[in-house]
Design a protein around this motif. Structure first.
Motif, PDB file in Angstrom:
ATOM      1  N   PHE A  52       1.375  -9.286  -8.063  1.00 22.38           N
ATOM      2  CA  PHE A  52       2.574 -10.107  -8.221  1.00 22.38           C
ATOM      3  C   PHE A  52       2.887 -10.851  -6.929  1.00 22.38           C
ATOM      4  N   ARG A  53       3.629 -11.937  -7.036  1.00 24.19           N
ATOM      5  CA  ARG A  53       3.994 -12.689  -5.843  1.00 24.19           C
ATOM      6  C   ARG A  53       5.210 -12.078  -5.150  1.00 24.19           C
ATOM      7  N   ALA A  54       5.975 -11.284  -5.887  1.00 26.47           N
ATOM      8  CA  ALA A  54       7.179 -10.670  -5.323  1.00 26.47           C
ATOM      9  C   ALA A  54       6.864  -9.263  -4.818  1.00 26.47           C
ATOM     10  N   GLN A  55       7.339  -8.959  -3.619  1.00 27.76           N
ATOM     11  CA  GLN A  55       7.089  -7.636  -3.035  1.00 27.76           C
ATOM     12  C   GLN A  55       7.709  -6.531  -3.879  1.00 27.76           C
ATOM     13  N   LEU A  56       8.892  -6.786  -4.410  1.00 36.58           N
ATOM     14  CA  LEU A  56       9.592  -5.782  -5.211  1.00 36.58           C
ATOM     15  C   LEU A  56       8.773  -5.409  -6.457  1.00 36.58           C
ATOM     16  N   ALA A  57       8.180  -6.408  -7.097  1.00 35.46           N
ATOM     17  CA  ALA A  57       7.359  -6.150  -8.287  1.00 35.46           C
ATOM     18  C   ALA A  57       6.106  -5.365  -7.906  1.00 35.46           C
ATOM     19  N   ASN A  58       5.506  -5.685  -6.756  1.00 35.45           N
ATOM     20  CA  ASN A  58       4.325  -4.950  -6.309  1.00 35.45           C
ATOM     21  C   ASN A  58       4.677  -3.513  -5.946  1.00 35.45           C
ATOM     22  N   ARG A  59       5.864  -3.296  -5.391  1.00 39.16           N
ATOM     23  CA  ARG A  59       6.293  -1.922  -5.071  1.00 39.16           C
ATOM     24  C   ARG A  59       6.416  -1.100  -6.346  1.00 39.16           C
ATOM     25  N   ALA A  60       7.027  -1.698  -7.372  1.00 35.18           N
ATOM     26  CA  ALA A  60       7.184  -1.000  -8.656  1.00 35.18           C
ATOM     27  C   ALA A  60       5.821  -0.729  -9.295  1.00 35.18           C
ATOM     28  N   ALA A  61       4.911  -1.711  -9.222  1.00 35.31           N
ATOM     29  CA  ALA A  61       3.578  -1.536  -9.804  1.00 35.31           C
ATOM     30  C   ALA A  61       2.816  -0.419  -9.096  1.00 35.31           C
ATOM     31  N   ALA A  62       2.924  -0.367  -7.764  1.00 33.82           N
ATOM     32  CA  ALA A  62       2.227   0.672  -7.006  1.00 33.82           C
ATOM     33  C   ALA A  62       2.779   2.057  -7.345  1.00 33.82           C
TER      34      ALA A  62
ATOM     35  N   GLU B 119       0.868  -1.174   0.000  1.00 39.92           N
ATOM     36  CA  GLU B 119       0.000   0.000   0.000  1.00 39.92           C
ATOM     37  C   GLU B 119       0.903   1.221   0.000  1.00 39.92           C
ATOM     38  N   LEU B 120       0.805   2.002  -1.062  1.00 44.50           N
ATOM     39  CA  LEU B 120       1.632   3.193  -1.222  1.00 44.50           C
ATOM     40  C   LEU B 120       0.749   4.415  -0.993  1.00 44.50           C
ATOM     41  N   SER B 121       1.134   5.267  -0.031  1.00 45.86           N
ATOM     42  CA  SER B 121       0.338   6.450   0.309  1.00 45.86           C
ATOM     43  C   SER B 121       1.135   7.719   0.063  1.00 45.86           C
ATOM     44  N   PHE B 122       0.405   8.756  -0.360  1.00 44.56           N
ATOM     45  CA  PHE B 122       1.017  10.051  -0.614  1.00 44.56           C
ATOM     46  C   PHE B 122       0.061  11.136  -0.143  1.00 44.56           C
ATOM     47  N   ASP B 123       0.565  12.046   0.679  1.00 46.57           N
ATOM     48  CA  ASP B 123      -0.233  13.139   1.227  1.00 46.57           C
ATOM     49  C   ASP B 123      -0.249  14.295   0.224  1.00 46.57           C
TER      50      ASP B 123
ATOM     51  N   SER C 261     -12.515  11.929  -4.826  1.00 44.75           N
ATOM     52  CA  SER C 261     -13.210  10.682  -4.497  1.00 44.75           C
ATOM     53  C   SER C 261     -12.253   9.615  -3.952  1.00 44.75           C
ATOM     54  N   ARG C 262     -10.956   9.779  -4.168  1.00 45.13           N
ATOM     55  CA  ARG C 262      -9.976   8.787  -3.712  1.00 45.13           C
ATOM     56  C   ARG C 262      -9.218   9.222  -2.466  1.00 45.13           C
ATOM     57  N   LEU C 263      -9.410  10.464  -2.043  1.00 47.63           N
ATOM     58  CA  LEU C 263      -8.639  10.999  -0.921  1.00 47.63           C
ATOM     59  C   LEU C 263      -9.299  10.690   0.416  1.00 47.63           C
ATOM     60  N   VAL C 264      -8.464  10.386   1.402  1.00 48.12           N
ATOM     61  CA  VAL C 264      -8.906  10.252   2.788  1.00 48.12           C
ATOM     62  C   VAL C 264      -8.016  11.184   3.595  1.00 48.12           C
ATOM     63  N   ASP C 265      -8.584  12.277   4.089  1.00 48.94           N
ATOM     64  CA  ASP C 265      -7.829  13.318   4.810  1.00 48.94           C
ATOM     65  C   ASP C 265      -6.665  13.848   3.978  1.00 48.94           C
ATOM     66  N   GLY C 266      -6.875  14.007   2.678  1.00 46.65           N
ATOM     67  CA  GLY C 266      -5.845  14.558   1.793  1.00 46.65           C
ATOM     68  C   GLY C 266      -4.789  13.570   1.360  1.00 46.65           C
ATOM     69  N   VAL C 267      -4.957  12.290   1.694  1.00 41.92           N
ATOM     70  CA  VAL C 267      -3.964  11.260   1.368  1.00 41.92           C
ATOM     71  C   VAL C 267      -4.556  10.290   0.353  1.00 41.92           C
ATOM     72  N   VAL C 268      -3.813  10.040  -0.724  1.00 38.32           N
ATOM     73  CA  VAL C 268      -4.232   9.055  -1.724  1.00 38.32           C
ATOM     74  C   VAL C 268      -3.422   7.777  -1.488  1.00 38.32           C
ATOM     75  N   THR C 269      -4.102   6.625  -1.562  1.00 38.00           N
ATOM     76  CA  THR C 269      -3.451   5.336  -1.309  1.00 38.00           C
ATOM     77  C   THR C 269      -3.689   4.402  -2.485  1.00 38.00           C
ATOM     78  N   ILE C 270      -2.623   3.746  -2.915  1.00 35.20           N
ATOM     79  CA  ILE C 270      -2.671   2.772  -4.008  1.00 35.20           C
ATOM     80  C   ILE C 270      -2.246   1.428  -3.436  1.00 35.20           C
TER      81      ILE C 270
ATOM     82  N   ASP D 238       4.253   2.944 -10.172  1.00 36.67           N
ATOM     83  CA  ASP D 238       3.835   3.271 -11.541  1.00 36.67           C
ATOM     84  C   ASP D 238       2.384   3.742 -11.561  1.00 36.67           C
ATOM     85  N   ARG D 239       1.523   3.043 -10.793  1.00 38.88           N
ATOM     86  CA  ARG D 239       0.105   3.399 -10.770  1.00 38.88           C
ATOM     87  C   ARG D 239      -0.122   4.753 -10.121  1.00 38.88           C
ATOM     88  N   LEU D 240       0.617   5.035  -9.049  1.00 37.95           N
ATOM     89  CA  LEU D 240       0.488   6.340  -8.388  1.00 37.95           C
ATOM     90  C   LEU D 240       0.935   7.458  -9.335  1.00 37.95           C
TER      91      LEU D 240
END
Length: 142
Positions: A80-90, A41-45, A66-75, A92-94
């Motif tokens: 993926f099964r690998a954490q590193l790949a999920n970090r990169a995907a998150a 879960e990648l969050s950005f204020d 519509s995606r913000l919670v207290d000014g923070v967006v979370t993706i 990229d999506r953000l």
């Protein structure tokens, strides 16, 4: 792995402003599924970030409202099964989400009138359709 997230030339998010949380991912994984925290879960204020230029902040907040919670967006990324790949995907999506939200609105449409040719084609098509339907009508016996 902590490196800045480049969204546009005007918007670069320092790694220190991104928050990552890891948890167990659902789905296949065999014996390792209960031990590996591969979901990210990648969050950005957006509201409190120093990296967002002041002229861009209202647009981002409005488009992401519509995606913000207290000014923070979370993706969340868990495909993926690998954490590193999920970090990169998150990441990229953000970046894609912020890039779309930061894009300026399209220019307003200028009203135009239909051309003479298009009006004539429309009338011709209407007449043709009318004749087709007239041919289908049941006529009472004379």
């Amino acid at each position: 792995m902590a490196e800045d997230l480049v969204v546009t030339r005007a918007l670069v998010i320092p790694a220190g402003e991104l928050r990552e949380r890891f948890s167990r991912s659902s789905g296949p994984g065999g014996q390792g599924v209960n031990t590996a925290d591969s979901r990210v879960e990648l969050s950005f204020d957006v509201a409190g970030s120093q990296a967002v230029p002041e002229h861009l902040r209202p647009r981002l907040l409005a488009k992401l409202s519509s995606r913000l919670v207290d000014g923070v967006v979370t993706i969340a990324a868990s495909e993926f099964r690998a954490q590193l790949a999920n970090r990169a995907a998150a990441r990229d999506r953000l970046a894609a989400l912020l890039r779309d939200a930061a894009a300026p609105p399209p220019a307003p449409r200028r009203a135009t009138k239909p051309s003479r040719g298009s009006r004539e084609r429309r009338i011709t098509d209407k007449k043709r359709r009318s004749r087709t339907k007239q041919g289908r009508r049941v006529r009472p016996d004379d």
